[in-house]
Scaffold this active site. Structure first.
Site, mmCIF file in Angstrom:
data_model
loop_
_atom_site.group_PDB
_atom_site.id
_atom_site.type_symbol
_atom_site.label_atom_id
_atom_site.label_comp_id
_atom_site.label_asym_id
_atom_site.label_seq_id
_atom_site.Cartn_x
_atom_site.Cartn_y
_atom_site.Cartn_z
ATOM 1 N NE ARG A 60 53.582 38.647 35.525
ATOM 2 C CZ ARG A 60 53.402 38.002 34.364
ATOM 3 N NH1 ARG A 60 53.656 36.712 34.270
ATOM 4 N NH2 ARG A 60 52.996 38.652 33.300
ATOM 5 C CE1 TYR A 113 53.597 35.889 61.065
ATOM 6 C CE2 TYR A 113 52.380 35.295 59.105
ATOM 7 C CZ TYR A 113 52.959 36.258 59.908
ATOM 8 O OH TYR A 113 52.888 37.569 59.552
ATOM 9 C CG ASP A 186 57.338 29.018 58.721
ATOM 10 O OD1 ASP A 186 58.514 29.419 58.681
ATOM 11 O OD2 ASP A 186 56.360 29.778 58.876
ATOM 12 C CE LYS A 211 58.597 38.143 59.892
ATOM 13 N NZ LYS A 211 57.722 37.010 60.139
HETATM 14 C C1 PLP Z 1 56.687 36.505 59.457
HETATM 15 C C2 PLP Z 1 56.439 35.066 59.355
HETATM 16 C C3 PLP Z 1 55.768 34.540 58.251
HETATM 17 C C4 PLP Z 1 55.214 35.428 57.148
HETATM 18 O O1 PLP Z 1 56.228 36.091 56.455
HETATM 19 P P1 PLP Z 1 56.049 37.512 55.742
HETATM 20 O O2 PLP Z 1 57.360 37.734 55.110
HETATM 21 O O3 PLP Z 1 55.700 38.510 56.817
HETATM 22 O O4 PLP Z 1 54.928 37.370 54.775
HETATM 23 C C5 PLP Z 1 55.593 33.173 58.197
HETATM 24 N N1 PLP Z 1 56.047 32.354 59.172
HETATM 25 C C6 PLP Z 1 56.686 32.839 60.253
HETATM 26 C C7 PLP Z 1 57.172 31.882 61.298
HETATM 27 C C8 PLP Z 1 56.905 34.204 60.391
HETATM 28 O O5 PLP Z 1 57.537 34.676 61.476
#
Ligand code: PLP
Length: 400
Positions: A60, A113, A186, A211
């Site tokens: 951790r 998101y 992001d 992703k």
């Molecule tokens: C999926 C996604 C998130 C969140 O990510 P997780 O791994 O599902 O927690 C944040 N921003 C975007 C643009 C996403 O597609």
């Protein structure tokens, strides 16, 4: 960059695609294993001097040996100075808001998101954050919101999930910095293959590693990346993020870290093919009699095309939305009639996915009801077109 379990023999600086393909060249020094072995230890024995041989005491706290490589590779891809891996994209994103002091004012996009919007609405206010939501494609609105009161952080996402609205990241960075605010981006959807937010002025980059970075729908993970040449203030903020992760534990397990890095090795060729196929589909369905609108920044008619073309290189990523003509129920029926497009949430994998966001998000959803969100994978574009054509035709017959 050497510890006893993994190391990189590289002595020169290589381009990002080379760094991704070879994971910065790290391998096991004792066996030469390419790539390095996974270490499943959660705790690490100290030597007779009570020293930790690899500088790692507990999973951790510092992760385990492969994490240093993963974080180094992602920092390199973004051109940042450091990276921290988290157990999910949302764990990474919410960490940023959780380390801000109570009372901090944050300016965030109206369209972004869904999960992060939901966290900010559920918990942000409760924790004393003042959350200001603005249409991020309207620079005057952004400047007005940022200038109205002292602002700690501006957050952006471009193209933004799920309507693929494009934000001028360089202009937003300028607005944020003029007001003394941090600017976080992001970068999940474009990936560093198509957009490098630090070159546009970002202070912090966030990824859902779930992703495109992983790319195979078999890992949930997230990352934060620190800006190049951080000032003392940036560095302080970064150290708070590291401490937050250490004291709350949103760190992935060693398998997830390993799989994420394995996915990153093929990020560049995947993105090139995915983005090319997405453009082919967007062009095919634009003006189609059963489709009222295609949202994809790669199309010259898209409202975000000009800015996207300026800040994205080599493609526009693999996400697009189709608005189905006629009764909105047709969009749901069309998804039901697909065979190749998998009806599933998430994005960025090698398999193409289709989602009726409105149904998935539930009653709070602001997603248009006639919209189908597509995540394009690595299939033959002709098969994807044929699958959608047939589904749309069948849906048109079901629902008048
Ligand atoms: C999926 C996604 C998130 C969140 O990510 P997780 O791994 O599902 O927690 C944040 N921003 C975007 C643009 C996403 O597609």
């Amino acid at each position: 960059m050497t510890n006893r379990d993994t190391y990189s023999p590289w002595t020169r600086e290589y381009r990002t695609e080379t760094r991704a393909a070879q994971g910065d060249g790290w391998r096991c020094p004792t066996t030469g294993a390419v790539p390095p072995p996974v270490s499943l230890g959660a705790t690490f024995a100290r030597d007779d001097q009570y020293r930790s041989p690899a500088g790692i005491a507990y999973l951790r706290d510092q992760g385990s040996p492969g994490y240093e490589q993963l974080e180094g590779v992602v920092a390199g891809l973004e051109g940042g100075s450091d990276a921290l891996v988290f157990s999910s994209g949302l764990a990474a994103a919410t960490a940023v808001f959780q380390v801000l002091p109570a009372g901090a004012r944050v300016v965030v996009p109206e369209t972004m998101y869904f999960g992060l919007t939901k966290w900010l609405l559920e918990f942000g206010g409760e924790r004393g954050l003042e959350v200001v939501r603005v249409p991020m494609d309207d620079l005057d609105a952004v400047a007005g919101a940022v200038g109205a009161a002292p602002t700690a952080l501006v957050w952006a996402e471009s193209p933004a999930n799920p309507t693929w609205l494009v934000t001028d990241l360089a202009a937003c960075a300028e607005v944020a910095h003029r007001a003394g605010a941090l600017f976080a981006v992001d970068n999940t959807v474009p990936t560093p293959v198509h957009t490098r937010p630090f070159e546009l002025g970002a202070d912090l980059v966030m990824h859902s590693g779930t992703k495109y970075l992983n790319g195979h729908n078999d890992v949930v993970a997230g990352l934060l990346v620190a800006r190049p040449e951080p000032s003392e203030r940036h560095q302080e903020f970064w150290e708070r993020l590291r401490l937050h992760r250490r004291l709350t534990g949103p760190i992935p397990g060693p398998w997830e870290a390993y799989l994420l890095l394995r996915g990153i090795r093929t990020l560049f060729p995947r993105m090139r093919q995915i983005s090319a196929t997405a453009l082919t589909l967007a062009e095919h369905f634009q003006g189609h009699p059963l489709i009222s609108k295609v949202a994809y920044p790669g199309l010259p008619g898209d409202p975000g095309h000009e800015i996207a073309s300026r800040q994205m290189t080599g493609g526009y990523s693999g996400m697009l939305s189709l608005h189905v003509a006629g009764d909105w129920q047709r969009s749901l029926r069309a998804a039901e009639h697909c065979e190749l497009f998998i009806r599933a949430t998430s994005l960025g994998g090698v398999e193409s996915l289709i989602e009726h966001r409105y149904t998935f998000e539930g009653p709070d959803s602001t997603s248009p009801k006639d919209m189908l969100r597509l995540s394009i994978g690595l299939e033959d574009p002709a098969d994807l077109v044929a699958d959608l054509e047939e589904a749309l035709e069948r849906a048109a017959k079901d629902v008048p």
